[in-house]
Motif scaffolding. Structure first.
Motif, PDB file in Angstrom:
ATOM      1  N   VAL A  46      42.905  65.268  30.148  1.00  0.00           N
ATOM      2  CA  VAL A  46      43.739  64.414  30.866  1.00  0.00           C
ATOM      3  C   VAL A  46      45.081  65.175  31.012  1.00  0.00           C
ATOM      4  CG1 VAL A  46      45.012  62.132  30.783  1.00  0.00           C
ATOM      5  CG2 VAL A  46      42.906  62.284  29.885  1.00  0.00           C
ATOM      6  N   PHE A  47      45.583  65.123  32.148  1.00  0.00           N
ATOM      7  CA  PHE A  47      46.878  65.777  32.490  1.00  0.00           C
ATOM      8  C   PHE A  47      47.733  64.891  33.626  1.00  0.00           C
ATOM      9  CE2 PHE A  47      43.687  67.498  35.426  1.00  0.00           C
ATOM     10  CZ  PHE A  47      44.324  67.579  36.568  1.00  0.00           C
ATOM     11  N   GLY A  48      48.979  65.108  33.472  1.00  0.00           N
ATOM     12  CA  GLY A  48      49.954  64.620  34.426  1.00  0.00           C
ATOM     13  C   GLY A  48      49.754  63.087  34.749  1.00  0.00           C
ATOM     14  N   ARG A  49      50.003  62.612  35.819  1.00  0.00           N
ATOM     15  CA  ARG A  49      50.178  61.164  36.113  1.00  0.00           C
ATOM     16  C   ARG A  49      48.739  60.619  36.939  1.00  0.00           C
ATOM     17  NH1 ARG A  49      54.824  59.447  34.047  1.00  0.00           N
ATOM     18  NH2 ARG A  49      56.419  60.951  34.629  1.00  0.00           N
ATOM     19  N   THR A  50      48.063  59.785  35.970  1.00  0.00           N
ATOM     20  CA  THR A  50      46.590  59.476  36.157  1.00  0.00           C
ATOM     21  C   THR A  50      46.486  58.181  37.037  1.00  0.00           C
ATOM     22  OG1 THR A  50      46.265  58.261  34.222  1.00  0.00           O
ATOM     23  CG2 THR A  50      45.657  60.680  34.074  1.00  0.00           C
ATOM     24  N   GLU A  51      47.587  57.485  37.143  1.00  0.00           N
ATOM     25  CA  GLU A  51      47.711  56.070  37.731  1.00  0.00           C
ATOM     26  C   GLU A  51      48.370  56.342  39.311  1.00  0.00           C
ATOM     27  OE1 GLU A  51      45.921  53.673  37.430  1.00  0.00           O
ATOM     28  OE2 GLU A  51      45.508  53.531  35.267  1.00  0.00           O
ATOM     29  N   PRO A  52      47.773  56.254  40.254  1.00  0.00           N
ATOM     30  CA  PRO A  52      48.540  56.605  41.570  1.00  0.00           C
ATOM     31  C   PRO A  52      49.632  55.556  42.168  1.00  0.00           C
ATOM     32  CG  PRO A  52      46.301  55.566  42.098  1.00  0.00           C
ATOM     33  CD  PRO A  52      46.306  55.766  40.676  1.00  0.00           C
ATOM     34  N   LEU A  53      50.653  56.178  42.655  1.00  0.00           N
ATOM     35  CA  LEU A  53      51.771  55.299  43.233  1.00  0.00           C
ATOM     36  C   LEU A  53      51.175  55.087  44.877  1.00  0.00           C
ATOM     37  CD1 LEU A  53      54.885  57.203  41.967  1.00  0.00           C
ATOM     38  CD2 LEU A  53      53.502  55.212  40.904  1.00  0.00           C
ATOM     39  N   PRO A  54      51.768  54.054  45.285  1.00  0.00           N
ATOM     40  CA  PRO A  54      51.613  53.782  46.500  1.00  0.00           C
ATOM     41  C   PRO A  54      51.724  54.952  47.481  1.00  0.00           C
ATOM     42  CG  PRO A  54      52.805  51.996  45.656  1.00  0.00           C
ATOM     43  CD  PRO A  54      52.660  52.771  44.513  1.00  0.00           C
ATOM     44  N   GLY A  55      50.812  55.254  48.528  1.00  0.00           N
ATOM     45  CA  GLY A  55      50.972  56.405  49.220  1.00  0.00           C
ATOM     46  C   GLY A  55      50.231  57.680  48.645  1.00  0.00           C
ATOM     47  N   ASP A  56      50.052  57.789  47.536  1.00  0.00           N
ATOM     48  CA  ASP A  56      49.323  58.734  46.920  1.00  0.00           C
ATOM     49  C   ASP A  56      47.776  58.622  47.263  1.00  0.00           C
ATOM     50  OD1 ASP A  56      51.435  59.440  45.422  1.00  0.00           O
ATOM     51  OD2 ASP A  56      50.678  58.711  43.531  1.00  0.00           O
ATOM     52  N   ASP A  57      47.115  59.947  47.165  1.00  0.00           N
ATOM     53  CA  ASP A  57      45.730  60.239  47.562  1.00  0.00           C
ATOM     54  C   ASP A  57      44.966  60.216  46.117  1.00  0.00           C
ATOM     55  OD1 ASP A  57      45.792  59.959  50.441  1.00  0.00           O
ATOM     56  OD2 ASP A  57      46.635  61.883  50.226  1.00  0.00           O
ATOM     57  N   VAL A  58      43.562  59.586  46.061  1.00  0.00           N
ATOM     58  CA  VAL A  58      42.919  59.975  45.060  1.00  0.00           C
ATOM     59  C   VAL A  58      41.531  60.357  45.338  1.00  0.00           C
ATOM     60  CG1 VAL A  58      41.838  58.571  43.073  1.00  0.00           C
ATOM     61  CG2 VAL A  58      43.989  58.024  43.904  1.00  0.00           C
ATOM     62  N   VAL A  59      41.064  61.423  44.800  1.00  0.00           N
ATOM     63  CA  VAL A  59      39.624  61.867  45.097  1.00  0.00           C
ATOM     64  C   VAL A  59      38.866  61.870  43.487  1.00  0.00           C
ATOM     65  CG1 VAL A  59      38.136  63.861  45.802  1.00  0.00           C
ATOM     66  CG2 VAL A  59      40.463  63.583  46.596  1.00  0.00           C
ATOM     67  N   GLN A  60      37.780  61.182  43.576  1.00  0.00           N
ATOM     68  CA  GLN A  60      37.314  60.754  42.180  1.00  0.00           C
ATOM     69  C   GLN A  60      35.655  60.954  42.485  1.00  0.00           C
ATOM     70  OE1 GLN A  60      38.828  57.118  41.090  1.00  0.00           O
ATOM     71  NE2 GLN A  60      36.936  56.155  41.558  1.00  0.00           N
ATOM     72  N   ILE A  61      34.994  61.409  41.490  1.00  0.00           N
ATOM     73  CA  ILE A  61      33.528  61.566  41.423  1.00  0.00           C
ATOM     74  C   ILE A  61      33.094  60.998  40.122  1.00  0.00           C
ATOM     75  CG2 ILE A  61      31.535  63.095  41.450  1.00  0.00           C
ATOM     76  CD1 ILE A  61      33.302  65.019  43.041  1.00  0.00           C
ATOM     77  N   GLY A  62      32.190  60.210  40.135  1.00  0.00           N
ATOM     78  CA  GLY A  62      31.612  59.444  39.034  1.00  0.00           C
ATOM     79  C   GLY A  62      30.167  59.496  38.687  1.00  0.00           C
ATOM     80  N   ASP A  63      29.468  59.734  37.607  1.00  0.00           N
ATOM     81  CA  ASP A  63      28.007  59.527  37.234  1.00  0.00           C
ATOM     82  C   ASP A  63      27.781  58.960  36.118  1.00  0.00           C
ATOM     83  OD1 ASP A  63      25.651  60.120  36.799  1.00  0.00           O
ATOM     84  OD2 ASP A  63      25.551  62.129  37.628  1.00  0.00           O
ATOM     85  N   ALA A  64      27.457  57.576  36.565  1.00  0.00           N
ATOM     86  CA  ALA A  64      27.424  56.434  35.538  1.00  0.00           C
ATOM     87  C   ALA A  64      26.236  56.954  34.428  1.00  0.00           C
ATOM     88  CB  ALA A  64      27.158  55.209  35.969  1.00  0.00           C
ATOM     89  N   THR A  65      25.024  57.325  35.019  1.00  0.00           N
ATOM     90  CA  THR A  65      23.949  57.801  34.416  1.00  0.00           C
ATOM     91  C   THR A  65      24.143  58.996  33.382  1.00  0.00           C
ATOM     92  OG1 THR A  65      22.571  57.301  36.288  1.00  0.00           O
ATOM     93  CG2 THR A  65      21.706  58.765  34.405  1.00  0.00           C
ATOM     94  N   ARG A  66      25.015  59.827  33.774  1.00  0.00           N
ATOM     95  CA  ARG A  66      25.288  61.003  33.087  1.00  0.00           C
ATOM     96  C   ARG A  66      26.568  61.028  32.120  1.00  0.00           C
ATOM     97  NH1 ARG A  66      25.666  66.187  36.719  1.00  0.00           N
ATOM     98  NH2 ARG A  66      26.021  67.202  34.636  1.00  0.00           N
TER      99      ARG A  66
END
Length: 416
Positions: A340-360
């Motif tokens: 974990v590093f930096g700010r993990t909760e976005p503020l209004p106007g931030d962009d978020v890119v995420q990839i999740g794999d629930a199986t793995r």
């Protein structure tokens, strides 16, 4: 400067030991940069507190987590009082140590929650079977007590509580983890990644209760036998681990008349209001922040060592961009790998890119503000953490149309 300058360091944890080590290395012609006296009240040689969960899990021996021997004189004694006018530290055994510069690296104490039955009037020790988890002595006592089939309750679902629960489960205990807030590791993780940690723990056989408050404990013949929850439910308990956070140790500083808020206040030179007294590590508060992490402690020790060595201009400490990593596996299966590093909760106007794999059970997320990477979470697979951390720590602007480059950082195949 010559080695005639006397530097006394109170606290032989990661920050204090690293400072003493670096002052020895920064000397010239084989002469240390200062005459260092390191005062530590624990009877163990300095060790890496970050690895205590690995010792409890049986993956590392206590001697393996020892820190390199610091330069100078080491005294295993408690510092009781600072006389700033005389520039002297008074110790519990009557020893007096004079200083030209004093460094407070006193660390932090575990928080003991106000549980009914925890401390009876006049008691000076916790009931048998109740342990904090902060020092090597805590770790060794827990290690000696745990056995297969033992009923263990861990109070606190932060980084320390999760580590302790996984370590106890690996040793064969039946573990219940109780967290008062709505999710695990709330200071580090967002809701989605916290849920994956929750699932990982239950997959290791750990019973997890969030939004659950402990009201008290039951003790019989001096031994804990149950944990009492606020909803009236009782958990049979042989071993209770209190992992409810830590509080900076500031008593010495306050009694010496130094400015204290949450921690001991320091400026960019890591000086207190007394230019002869400095503070680093868990006890230091810089620009309104107490870090309580290993990386800032090491950075502060390095900056102060270079300043006290006097071999160049004073080094200004400007804060630490801290990255938290955790790896712990119960019996070699289903490992928990987290960064974990930096700010993990976005503020209004931030962009978020995420990839999740629930199986793995993997999850990767980055937060972008304008053309800057401001934070991220990686869980279950950390191959991308090095590249992401370099971009974040360097505060480098991302190229235009940054989503594709970020996908290349998040996945080896560029997100295809």
């Amino acid at each position: 400067m010559t080695s005639e300058k006397r530097v006394v360091v109170i606290g032989a944890g990661l920050a204090g030991a690293r400072l003493a080590q670096r002052l020895g290395e920064l000397g010239t012609a084989g002469v240390p940069a200062a005459r260092v006296t390191l005062l530590g009240e624990e009877q163990h040689p300095p060790y890496n507190r970050v690895l205590l969960a690995e010792v409890l899990a049986g993956r590392l021996a206590p001697e393996v987590v020892a820190l390199p021997a610091p330069a100078g004189r080491q005294l295993r004694v408690k510092a009781e009082r600072i006389d700033r006018s005389a520039r002297t530290v008074h110790c519990a055994d009557g020893t007096r140590v004079d200083y030209d510069h004093l460094v407070l690296a006193t660390g932090s104490n575990p928080v003991l929650p106000p549980l009914r039955g925890l401390l009876t009037p006049g008691a000076t020790e916790l009931p048998a079977g109740v342990h904090a988890f902060r020092t090597m002595d805590d770790c060794l006592a827990l290690s000696a007590a745990v056995r297969p089939g033992l009923r263990a309750v861990v109070v606190g679902g932060g980084l320390l509580g999760v580590s302790a629960a996984r370590a106890l489960a690996r040793r064969g205990a039946h573990v219940v983890l109780v967290q008062q807030s709505e999710r695990l590791m709330e200071r580090q993780l967002d809701a989605q990644s916290s849920q994956l940690v929750h699932r990982n723990l239950t997959g290791a056989g750990i019973e997890v209760h969030t939004e659950c408050r402990v009201r008290g404990i039951g003790v019989r013949d001096g031994q804990v036998v149950r944990t009492e929850l606020a909803d009236g439910y009782h958990l049979g308990t042989d071993l209770l681990v209190l992992a409810c956070g830590v509080r900076p140790r500031t008593g010495l500083a306050a009694e010496a008349g130094l400015d204290v808020r949450e921690g001991v206040l320091v400026d960019g030179a890591l000086r207190t209001g007394d230019p002869r007294v400095h503070a680093i590590g868990d006890c230091a508060e810089h620009e309104g922040r107490v870090y309580g992490l290993a990386a800032p402690a090491l950075e502060q020790a390095e900056a102060l060592a270079r300043t006290l060595a006097g071999s160049g201009p004073p080094v200004r400490y400007r804060g630490t961009r801290a990255l938290t990593r955790l790896t712990l596996a119960p019996g070699g299966q289903d490992p928990l790998d987290l960064a974990v590093f930096g700010r993990t909760e976005p503020l209004p106007g931030d962009d978020v890119v995420q990839i999740g794999d629930a199986t793995r059970g993997t999850f990767r997320k980055v937060v972008v503000r304008g053309d800057r990477l401001v934070g991220g979470v990686l869980l279950g697979e950390l191959s991308a953490v090095g590249a992401l951390a370099r971009v974040w720590e360097g505060e480098e602007p991302l190229p235009a149309e940054s989503e594709a480059p970020l996908l290349h950082l998040l996945t080896p195949d560029g997100g295809s």
